[in-house]
Design a protein around this motif. Structure first.
Motif, mmCIF file in Angstrom:
data_model
loop_
_atom_site.group_PDB
_atom_site.id
_atom_site.type_symbol
_atom_site.label_atom_id
_atom_site.label_comp_id
_atom_site.label_asym_id
_atom_site.label_seq_id
_atom_site.Cartn_x
_atom_site.Cartn_y
_atom_site.Cartn_z
ATOM 1 N N ALA A 242 -13.596 -28.893 27.505
ATOM 2 C CA ALA A 242 -13.144 -27.561 27.097
ATOM 3 C C ALA A 242 -11.664 -27.585 26.728
ATOM 4 O O ALA A 242 -11.259 -27.056 25.685
ATOM 5 N N GLY A 243 -10.846 -28.218 27.583
ATOM 6 C CA GLY A 243 -9.418 -28.311 27.300
ATOM 7 C C GLY A 243 -9.130 -29.063 26.021
ATOM 8 O O GLY A 243 -8.223 -28.700 25.254
ATOM 9 N N GLY A 244 -9.924 -30.110 25.756
ATOM 10 C CA GLY A 244 -9.770 -30.863 24.510
ATOM 11 C C GLY A 244 -10.075 -30.018 23.286
ATOM 12 O O GLY A 244 -9.395 -30.112 22.256
ATOM 13 N N ILE A 245 -11.094 -29.179 23.414
ATOM 14 C CA ILE A 245 -11.439 -28.265 22.311
ATOM 15 C C ILE A 245 -10.297 -27.288 22.070
ATOM 16 O O ILE A 245 -9.875 -27.069 20.927
ATOM 17 N N PHE A 246 -9.763 -26.710 23.149
ATOM 18 C CA PHE A 246 -8.645 -25.761 23.005
ATOM 19 C C PHE A 246 -7.425 -26.445 22.380
ATOM 20 O O PHE A 246 -6.772 -25.894 21.497
ATOM 21 N N LEU A 247 -7.130 -27.661 22.853
ATOM 22 C CA LEU A 247 -5.935 -28.375 22.407
ATOM 23 C C LEU A 247 -6.013 -28.745 20.929
ATOM 24 O O LEU A 247 -5.029 -28.583 20.189
ATOM 25 N N HIS A 248 -7.164 -29.231 20.510
ATOM 26 C CA HIS A 248 -7.284 -29.750 19.138
ATOM 27 C C HIS A 248 -7.808 -28.729 18.133
ATOM 28 O O HIS A 248 -7.663 -28.934 16.928
ATOM 29 N N ARG A 249 -8.405 -27.655 18.631
ATOM 30 C CA ARG A 249 -9.025 -26.697 17.703
ATOM 31 C C ARG A 249 -8.270 -25.376 17.588
ATOM 32 O O ARG A 249 -8.564 -24.577 16.707
ATOM 33 N N HIS A 254 -1.284 -26.931 19.413
ATOM 34 C CA HIS A 254 -1.051 -28.257 18.834
ATOM 35 C C HIS A 254 0.275 -28.870 19.270
ATOM 36 O O HIS A 254 0.354 -30.053 19.559
ATOM 37 N N GLY A 255 1.317 -28.070 19.297
ATOM 38 C CA GLY A 255 2.636 -28.611 19.639
ATOM 39 C C GLY A 255 3.082 -28.287 21.045
ATOM 40 O O GLY A 255 4.253 -28.528 21.394
ATOM 41 N N ILE A 256 2.178 -27.762 21.861
ATOM 42 C CA ILE A 256 2.558 -27.334 23.207
ATOM 43 C C ILE A 256 2.781 -28.546 24.118
ATOM 44 O O ILE A 256 2.072 -29.556 24.037
ATOM 45 N N PRO A 258 4.941 -31.168 24.361
ATOM 46 C CA PRO A 258 4.882 -32.438 23.616
ATOM 47 C C PRO A 258 5.093 -33.687 24.467
ATOM 48 O O PRO A 258 4.649 -34.773 24.094
ATOM 49 N N THR A 259 5.767 -33.560 25.609
ATOM 50 C CA THR A 259 6.027 -34.737 26.459
ATOM 51 C C THR A 259 4.874 -35.043 27.416
ATOM 52 O O THR A 259 4.856 -36.100 28.038
ATOM 53 N N TRP A 260 3.929 -34.122 27.528
ATOM 54 C CA TRP A 260 2.796 -34.321 28.430
ATOM 55 C C TRP A 260 1.748 -35.225 27.768
ATOM 56 O O TRP A 260 1.500 -35.104 26.568
ATOM 57 N N PRO A 261 1.090 -36.081 28.533
ATOM 58 C CA PRO A 261 -0.028 -36.851 27.965
ATOM 59 C C PRO A 261 -1.205 -35.921 27.655
ATOM 60 O O PRO A 261 -1.376 -34.887 28.320
ATOM 61 N N ASP A 262 -2.017 -36.288 26.669
ATOM 62 C CA ASP A 262 -3.135 -35.434 26.252
ATOM 63 C C ASP A 262 -4.103 -35.133 27.394
ATOM 64 O O ASP A 262 -4.639 -34.025 27.493
ATOM 65 N N VAL A 263 -4.328 -36.119 28.245
ATOM 66 C CA VAL A 263 -5.278 -35.934 29.361
ATOM 67 C C VAL A 263 -4.830 -34.778 30.262
ATOM 68 O O VAL A 263 -5.638 -33.918 30.643
ATOM 69 N N LEU A 264 -3.530 -34.753 30.580
ATOM 70 C CA LEU A 264 -2.999 -33.705 31.452
ATOM 71 C C LEU A 264 -3.027 -32.347 30.752
ATOM 72 O O LEU A 264 -3.337 -31.314 31.374
ATOM 73 N N LYS A 265 -2.725 -32.345 29.460
ATOM 74 C CA LYS A 265 -2.765 -31.087 28.701
ATOM 75 C C LYS A 265 -4.187 -30.540 28.628
ATOM 76 O O LYS A 265 -4.412 -29.337 28.778
ATOM 77 N N GLU A 266 -5.149 -31.430 28.395
ATOM 78 C CA GLU A 266 -6.546 -30.996 28.315
ATOM 79 C C GLU A 266 -7.027 -30.426 29.642
ATOM 80 O O GLU A 266 -7.709 -29.388 29.679
ATOM 81 N N LEU A 267 -6.661 -31.101 30.739
ATOM 82 C CA LEU A 267 -7.058 -30.618 32.068
ATOM 83 C C LEU A 267 -6.429 -29.260 32.361
ATOM 84 O O LEU A 267 -7.102 -28.343 32.851
ATOM 85 N N THR A 268 -5.152 -29.113 32.034
ATOM 86 C CA THR A 268 -4.433 -27.849 32.281
ATOM 87 C C THR A 268 -5.029 -26.710 31.468
ATOM 88 O O THR A 268 -5.312 -25.627 31.992
#
Length: 294
Positions: A242-249, A254-256, A258-268
């Motif tokens: 779900a987080g991956g869908i929000f992040l990439h779609r 998209h630019g939120i 930027p220093t965080w790894p994608d895995v952590l952003k998707e989980l958050t």
């Protein structure tokens, strides 16, 4: 005449070769979501009586095939008529997955011991026939599979579109990846849920002696552990997909961070989206109860 026939065969061979190569690339790109799909569906396909495991799994597998048959033509049609619509469908699916994942976490964290009258009420609720409970679980598994299938189909189609392949190749590659996803995922799930039965057979045939006897005991003891692990992994997978869908779609994200790894952003994003979905659902349920209360 003969030369025309062989020319057609040559074209078909070239098409099949193109489909094989592109399918391999598309399958590699969907590997992550297939891993999540496996974890989620393995968790949902367990918890039944041993005699009902394979029939339930077959029911879910048939539902998954039907999901693909519904999704594939709709995705092709939407992509042709209005490609951005696919994005909106994915986002809605992401909200559902986030809701389901976070709801499980909330239930686990805030589950409290039942008092006497609550136990009695729960027993009354549990008097539903095992057939009804089974149907509800199968329905839930097929619904979740539907959302994950949309993601798989769209990723596969996106891979083909990136390479600018002809329309017939797009259809064949996307359909083949969807078929492989269903057979592969549920084939592995079937092996997992039958681990204990395989273990018991090894113990019986070896008379509980030697290497095969020990292996049988390992398989029997490992199944509950595997199921618990899959339960945790499956829940995390729901939230992260779900987080991956929000992040990439969703363009806003998209630019939120930027220093965080994608895995952590998707989980958050998955957790935040799930909490918002649970809050809206709970509020809506409360309003509906008040509105219908006499």
């Amino acid at each position: 005449m003969a030369s025309g026939f062989f020319a057609i065969l040559d074209d078909i061979a070239a098409l099949m070769d193109d489909v094989a190569v592109t399918s391999k690339i598309a399958t590699q790109k969907t590997a992550g979501i297939l891993g999540d799909d496996l974890a989620v569906n393995a968790e949902k396909a367990t918890g039944f009586l041993s005699s009902r495991e394979l029939p339930v799994l077959w029911a879910i597998t048939k539902g998954s095939f039907i999901n693909k048959l519904i999704i594939l033509p709709i995705v092709f049609l939407l992509n042709w008529l209005y490609a951005p619509a696919i994005n909106y469908v994915l986002i809605l699916g992401g909200i559902y997955l986030a809701f389901e994942g976070v709801e499980k976490v909330i239930e686990f964290l805030f589950h409290r011991d039942k008092k006497g009258h609550e136990v009695i009420e729960e027993i009354v609720e549990d008097e539903k026939s095992s057939e009804e409970i089974e149907k509800e679980k199968v329905k839930s598994a097929i619904t979740t599979d539907f959302i994950l299938s949309i993601e798989i189909v769209i990723i596969a189609l996106g891979t083909v579109l990136e390479e600018s392949h002809p329309f017939i190749t797009q259809i064949l590659v996307t359909s083949l990846v969807a078929f492989i996803a269903t057979v592969g995922v549920y084939g592995i799930v079937a092996l997992i849920v039958r681990m204990d039965d395989a273990g018991f057979k090894l113990i019986k045939k070896s008379n509980d002696k030697g290497f095969f006897g020990r292996l049988g005991h390992i398989l029997v003891k490992a199944l509950p552990i595997v199921i618990k692990i899959l339960g945790v992994v499956g829940t995390i997978a729901l939230i992260m997909v779900a987080g991956g869908i929000f992040l990439h779609r969703i363009e806003f994200f998209h630019g939120i961070l930027p220093t965080w790894p994608d895995v952590l952003k998707e989980l958050t994003l998955g957790v935040v989206g799930g909490l918002a979905a649970v809050a809206v659902f709970t509020l809506g349920k409360g309003i509906y109860s008040l509105a219908t209360k006499k």
